[in-house]
Structures are given as C-alpha cells and as structure tokens.
Design a protein around this motif. Structure first.
Motif, PDB file in Angstrom:
ATOM      1  N   ILE B  87      -3.578  -1.637  10.211  1.00 45.19           N
ATOM      2  CA  ILE B  87      -2.387  -2.551   9.425  1.00 45.19           C
ATOM      3  C   ILE B  87      -1.978  -1.447   8.400  1.00 45.19           C
ATOM      4  O   ILE B  87      -0.718  -1.392   8.023  1.00 45.19           O
ATOM      5  CB  ILE B  87      -3.060  -3.771   8.837  1.00 45.19           C
ATOM      6  CG1 ILE B  87      -3.234  -4.605  10.051  1.00 45.19           C
ATOM      7  CG2 ILE B  87      -2.143  -4.435   7.812  1.00 45.19           C
ATOM      8  CD1 ILE B  87      -4.057  -5.801   9.891  1.00 45.19           C
ATOM      9  N   LEU B  88      -2.766  -0.571   7.675  1.00 45.91           N
ATOM     10  CA  LEU B  88      -2.478   0.162   6.736  1.00 45.91           C
ATOM     11  C   LEU B  88      -1.472   1.092   6.933  1.00 45.91           C
ATOM     12  O   LEU B  88      -0.580   1.587   6.232  1.00 45.91           O
ATOM     13  CB  LEU B  88      -3.680   0.677   5.800  1.00 45.91           C
ATOM     14  CG  LEU B  88      -4.668  -0.251   5.123  1.00 45.91           C
ATOM     15  CD1 LEU B  88      -5.791   0.462   4.848  1.00 45.91           C
ATOM     16  CD2 LEU B  88      -3.823  -0.928   4.211  1.00 45.91           C
ATOM     17  N   ARG B  89      -1.560   1.784   8.086  1.00 48.43           N
ATOM     18  CA  ARG B  89      -0.898   2.593   8.666  1.00 48.43           C
ATOM     19  C   ARG B  89       0.407   2.258   9.244  1.00 48.43           C
ATOM     20  O   ARG B  89       1.394   3.019   9.180  1.00 48.43           O
ATOM     21  CB  ARG B  89      -1.586   3.564   9.847  1.00 48.43           C
ATOM     22  CG  ARG B  89      -2.841   4.411   9.174  1.00 48.43           C
ATOM     23  CD  ARG B  89      -3.045   5.586   9.811  1.00 48.43           C
ATOM     24  NE  ARG B  89      -4.090   6.216   9.246  1.00 48.43           N
ATOM     25  CZ  ARG B  89      -5.228   5.833   9.123  1.00 48.43           C
ATOM     26  NH1 ARG B  89      -5.995   4.912   9.764  1.00 48.43           N
ATOM     27  NH2 ARG B  89      -6.356   6.544   8.556  1.00 48.43           N
ATOM     28  N   ARG B  91       2.071  -0.524   8.251  1.00 47.89           N
ATOM     29  CA  ARG B  91       3.086  -1.060   7.641  1.00 47.89           C
ATOM     30  C   ARG B  91       4.247   0.053   6.901  1.00 47.89           C
ATOM     31  O   ARG B  91       3.863   1.001   6.905  1.00 47.89           O
ATOM     32  CB  ARG B  91       2.177  -1.872   6.334  1.00 47.89           C
ATOM     33  CG  ARG B  91       1.687  -0.846   5.397  1.00 47.89           C
ATOM     34  CD  ARG B  91       0.891  -1.697   4.568  1.00 47.89           C
ATOM     35  NE  ARG B  91       0.420  -0.833   3.372  1.00 47.89           N
ATOM     36  CZ  ARG B  91      -0.079  -1.413   2.315  1.00 47.89           C
ATOM     37  NH1 ARG B  91      -0.314  -2.472   2.269  1.00 47.89           N
ATOM     38  NH2 ARG B  91      -0.796  -0.315   1.502  1.00 47.89           N
ATOM     39  N   PRO B  93       6.189   2.358   4.655  1.00 52.01           N
ATOM     40  CA  PRO B  93       5.757   3.445   3.593  1.00 52.01           C
ATOM     41  C   PRO B  93       6.071   2.776   2.218  1.00 52.01           C
ATOM     42  O   PRO B  93       7.021   2.360   2.055  1.00 52.01           O
ATOM     43  CB  PRO B  93       6.360   4.793   4.151  1.00 52.01           C
ATOM     44  CG  PRO B  93       6.593   4.490   5.424  1.00 52.01           C
ATOM     45  CD  PRO B  93       7.175   3.067   5.870  1.00 52.01           C
ATOM     46  N   ALA B  94       4.984   3.119   1.498  1.00 52.13           N
ATOM     47  CA  ALA B  94       5.169   2.720   0.125  1.00 52.13           C
ATOM     48  C   ALA B  94       5.975   3.970  -0.382  1.00 52.13           C
ATOM     49  O   ALA B  94       5.879   4.888   0.087  1.00 52.13           O
ATOM     50  CB  ALA B  94       3.902   2.387  -0.785  1.00 52.13           C
ATOM     51  N   ALA B  95       6.360   3.484  -1.710  1.00 51.03           N
ATOM     52  CA  ALA B  95       7.279   4.620  -2.474  1.00 51.03           C
ATOM     53  C   ALA B  95       6.180   5.833  -2.826  1.00 51.03           C
ATOM     54  O   ALA B  95       5.367   5.428  -3.346  1.00 51.03           O
ATOM     55  CB  ALA B  95       7.965   4.312  -3.422  1.00 51.03           C
ATOM     56  N   PRO B  96       6.457   7.133  -2.500  1.00 51.86           N
ATOM     57  CA  PRO B  96       5.458   8.232  -2.703  1.00 51.86           C
ATOM     58  C   PRO B  96       5.258   8.069  -4.433  1.00 51.86           C
ATOM     59  O   PRO B  96       6.209   7.937  -5.151  1.00 51.86           O
ATOM     60  CB  PRO B  96       6.068   9.454  -2.413  1.00 51.86           C
ATOM     61  CG  PRO B  96       6.950   9.186  -1.648  1.00 51.86           C
ATOM     62  CD  PRO B  96       7.620   7.557  -2.008  1.00 51.86           C
ATOM     63  N   LYS B  97       3.805   8.384  -4.804  1.00 53.53           N
ATOM     64  CA  LYS B  97       3.620   8.366  -6.044  1.00 53.53           C
ATOM     65  C   LYS B  97       2.865   9.860  -6.265  1.00 53.53           C
ATOM     66  O   LYS B  97       2.000  10.312  -5.553  1.00 53.53           O
ATOM     67  CB  LYS B  97       2.585   7.364  -6.501  1.00 53.53           C
ATOM     68  CG  LYS B  97       3.053   6.030  -6.364  1.00 53.53           C
ATOM     69  CD  LYS B  97       1.944   5.027  -6.701  1.00 53.53           C
ATOM     70  CE  LYS B  97       2.508   3.258  -6.647  1.00 53.53           C
ATOM     71  NZ  LYS B  97       3.018   3.247  -5.227  1.00 53.53           N
TER      72      LYS B  97
END
Lengths: 443, 99
Positions: B87-89, B91, B93-97
């Motif tokens: 699930i984590l992979r 979804r 992508p979150a904004a890179p930090k």
C-alpha cells in the motif's frame, strides 16, 4: 452449539460489513481533505495510511524506497540512525487538546476537575486555530479533542474543518451528556468519536456518581446512526472490572468500532476518588487475559491506554511483538502532548504544565520552540534514569516506567516506578529495603 | 495456523490465559522473520517496517494502542506487514522532502 456458531458467524459478518463501509466513509473523507501522509524522523520516517488506518514506522532504507518521499540526504538523517524510541520524535504523533473545562456532569472521578464555569482564560476559536497551525507545521498527524465537554462549543465545527484543511485528522471524546444537538450535524467530519461509558446501568452511576447511562446510550445510538467509527472509552475501576465482558457485549450489540480501556488516574477530582475507584492488584494482573477473552468472544477491537503497558508486560509477551505494535508505556512529551484550556502545553493531559522558561509557561501554539529546549518535559523524557525494579526490567525500553501521574500521586516523585505495576509490587514485597527498619543504620 | 492463545479462549467464562503457552510459537516465528529480513536486506538494503500503530486515538487523555493483534499473534502481523508495504508503495507519491 449450533446457535452459538450461528451467532458467531453473524457477529463476524456484521463486523466485516461495518468495517468495509467504514473504509468507504474514510476514503471519501480523505479525498475531500487529504491527511498528512508522511514525516521524516531520525530513525527513518513515519507514514500514514488511511485504508487501513495506521501509522507505519520505517527505517531509513525503507523510507528511501517510498516513491517521492525523499530527495537526496535529508538534514534530519545526518548522523547515526537511532532505533525507534531511542531519541524523542521530531514532533508528537498526536496532541490532546482540552478545548474547555466546562462540563455540567460533575463526575466524581473527573480527571480535569471540570465544572459548569470552566477554567479561567480559556482559549477561543482564534487561539485554537493558531495552535492547529503550529501542530500542522510541526508534523502532527492526529488531534484528540476533549474537555470538559467540548461538544457544547459553538465553534467546534469550524475548528474541526480547519484541522482537516491542515492535514490533521480530528478525533473526539464526548460524554454524550451535553451538546449532542450541536455534535450530530458535524459528526461526519471527525476521524473517530468515542463516548465515555464507564459501566452499564447501575455501574455507570457507581463509577460516575450519578445515573447518566440512558443519556450516554442515547448519544451512542444517535452518533452510530450517522457514522460507523464510533467507539466507547471505558475508565476501568474496581466497580466495573467484573462487568467488562458485558460492556464488550454492549459495544458489539450497538455495532461500535472499538472499546478503549483507560486506567483510572489520580488527577483532578480523581485524586480524591482514587483509593475508592482504582483497580485492585489482582484485577490488574487479570486485566490482559480478561480483555482479550472478551474481545475475542464479542469480535470487537480493543485498545488500551499507555498506562496499562506494565499490566501487559506482566504476562511476558514477546517484546518484538509489542514493539511491532508500537505498544509503549509513558510517551508523554514524545509521542503525545497535551494542552490545557488556556493553551498551556503539557507532556500528557494528566500532567501539570512544565516549569516556565524565561518567565512564561510554554503554550501549544509555540510547540516547536519548546520541543527541543534543554530538559523539555523534564522527568517525562528522563525515563531511562530509572530506579529498580524498572532498571533491570526487560520491558523498560517499551514501558518507560509506567504511568508517571500515578507515581507522582502515590510517591510524590514523577520518576518513581509505577506503584501499580505488578513487578514493582512484587519487588517491594521482596526487597529488604521495603521491609520496616528495626535498627538504626550503622554509619 | 497455530494460534498463540489456543483452547482456553473457547470456554464460556474468561479462562486464565498466559503467554507462556504462546511464547515458543512467537519466539520461533519472530526469530525466523528477523533472520530472513536480515539476510535479504544485507544484499539489497531494502529496509524494514519497524512498527505499525493501528487505528486512531480519540481518547483525549492518553495514548491508546490496539492490542487486538495479541489475540492472533505475530503470524497475523507478519502476514499483514507486506500488504501494508505494498500500500505504501502503490499510493500516489508524496512531495519530496529534503529536510
């Protein structure tokens, strides 16, 4: 036998159906206001999933493999990679906001000592919105709103909307005794709502000091009619311990999503009622088997509060399993913080605000400034410097010495081992220094 | 599947349950998981899921943790962890930090 099997199958089918529909509700809410999905930590990262609802702690290597999570080497990852729990998090996972101390119920064990007048200088919508902004900037995932009775606040819906917009999931505890007409229209905006229910019928009255069961039950039914993620909070006392199985049965009958069990704390008016209401040592030792049996029998999820970790450790479960479930004892000033109605920051809801820095007590809207201050949250973060029997306990890294609020009330020392921990009780029974001294010490 | 809490859960009254019976199962299982994870990660550095905190905590006075998994034990947790990983992979992508 056949009828028991049929009842069991029906229970599980109902539970599965409710869980499935709750997922749909949750996914809809997340589409409207996407919650924070991640936060980098020194050990790696914390990732939030909505379906299933979880916070997932991963190490740096794992975090690197999450698409779009990190670019380059983040500043927070400079230096050695500590284990989870070895150093405080970069910000709390959740904040417990006591929005008001107004409540007309007058429960004998109320941990905030709530009254109809509330506390002096209570914050309003503007100040709490500012606090939510500060918590969102710090990276907090959830807030638990409580009181007093915060359902009576006319601006609660606006605050909840603001919280959602800032990517934090708002959850609520209510007594169900007041403010229901205001709460029902905004119930769908919360992640989870739990109603405090400390017993059924006469037991409710014995624990709380008045008969409010029918009103609390009516509130539960009304909320459950609108939303699936409704549960109950049960403060476990010596009066309702024998009734826990019946309380689980009640929760299943009402199709609630969870039962959360809380240990009685000697805080607020609860300090006076502590001796009369707290569980006995035998009840604490029987706690885990009792609740697991009830959860299994009635097919319902069970949660326990952080102060119960010594009672879980008493049964010697596999430490790795507890760690994988993020079962920790006192994580005040680390995984969670609290805030009083006037915004004063605390390590947890039961704790007094920490000492002033530069003449001013820290407020929750300035969390970031206090979080990394030297000796922030005092004894709550100094749990490693533990006395026996905690120092030699296999579970100390998880349990962190048990509940500091109970320790402070009984021994006057926040850092003392939790006096209700079965291991501590056994140690004091056996340790020579615990026995009365018959001779003056030789100097 | 062997359950960590076997027959004594089946009675009508809450029978005493100890972890003693469950420990061999849990210990063996966890040891296997650890060795497998280490062997796998040595070559490719896949990393590990360290912990999963289930559900949310509406209780405004203390931190609640879901202990229902203690009923089914490490085996169920081991089965669900790869699902969480997937699930984590999968979804968005979150904004890179960059920290």
């Amino acid at each position: 036998m056949l009828s028991r099997g049929f009842t069991r199958a029906r229970q599980l089918a109902t539970r599965t159906l409710d869980a499935g529909l709750a997922i749909v509700e949750r996914a809809r809410a997340a589409r409207k206001h996407p919650p924070r999905t991640s936060r980098l930590e020194r050990f790696g990262a914390i990732l939030q999933t909505v379906v299933p609802r979880a916070l997932v702690f991963v190490d740096r290597d794992y975090a690197r493999r999450i698409p779009g999570l990190v670019a380059g080497e983040p500043a927070i990852w400079r230096g050695d990679e500590p284990a989870l729990g070895e150093v405080p998090l970069s910000a709390p996972l959740e904040a417990h906001l006591q929005l008001t101390n107004k409540c007309t119920a007058g429960c004998q064990g109320c941990y905030t000592g709530a009254s109809a007048d509330g506390a002096p200088n209570e914050w309003g919508l503007v100040e709490w919105s500012r606090a939510i902004d500060a918590l969102a900037d710090a990276g907090v995932f959830h807030v638990a709103l409580g009181g007093g009775e915060s359902a009576v606040l006319p601006w609660l819906g606006e605050l909840v909307d603001h919280t959602r917009r800032r990517g934090i999931i708002p959850n609520l505890t209510t007594s169900g005794l007041d403010g229901l007409d205001r709460l029902l229209p905004i119930a769908d905006r919360f992640g989870q709502i739990n109603v405090s229910l400390d017993g059924l019928h006469d037991t409710y009255a014995a624990v709380r000091g008045f008969d409010g069961f029918a009103r609390a039950d009516a509130a539960i039914r009304a909320l459950r009619g609108l939303k699936r993620e409704i549960g109950i909070n049960v403060v476990v006392t010596r009066h309702n311990f024998a009734e826990l199985d019946a309380i689980f049965a009640y929760a299943t009958e009402r199709r609630l999503s969870e039962v959360e069990l809380l240990r009685f704390k000697p805080s607020g008016r609860g300090a006076r009622a502590y001796e009369a209401l707290r569980c006995t040592d035998a009840q604490h030792r029987a706690f885990l088997p009792t609740i697991l049996a009830a959860a299994k029998r009635h097919a319902i999820r069970v949660k326990v509060d952080c102060s119960y970790t010594p009672m879980l450790a008493h049964h010697r479960p596999e430490r790795a399993l507890l760690a994988e479930l993020a079962v920790y004892g006192c994580t005040g000033g680390d995984f969670l913080v609290g805030a009083k109605p006037g915004g004063q920051l605390t390590a947890c809801s039961f704790a007094a605000p920490p000492p002033a820095i530069d003449g001013d007590r820290p407020k929750v809207d300035a969390l970031a400034a206090y979080w990394d201050a030297p000796d922030a949250f005092g004894a709550f973060r100094r749990w490693r410097a533990a006395a026996e029997p905690c120092a030699s306990c296999d579970y100390h890294a998880l349990c962190r010495g048990g509940c500091k609020v109970v320790a402070a009330h009984v021994s006057g020392d926040l850092s003392a081992p939790d006096p209700e921990c079965p291991r501590v009780i056994d140690h004091r029974r056996e340790a020579p220094e615990a026995k009365p001294r018959h001779h003056l010490p030789v100097i | 599947m062997r359950r960590p809490f076997p027959a004594n859960m089946k009675g009508e009254s809450p029978a005493p349950i100890t972890y003693t019976a469950a420990r061999p199962v849990l210990t063996t299982h966890t040891a296997w998981r650890r060795s497998a994870a280490c062997a796998y990660s040595e070559g490719v550095r896949r990393g590990r899921i360290l912990a999963i905190k289930w559900g949310m905590n509406p209780n405004s006075s203390s931190l609640g943790v879901d202990v229902t998994f203690l009923l089914v034990g490490a085996t169920a947790l081991a089965a669900i962890t790869p699902v969480i990983g997937a699930i984590l992979r999968w979804r968005r992508p979150a904004a890179p930090k960059t920290g």
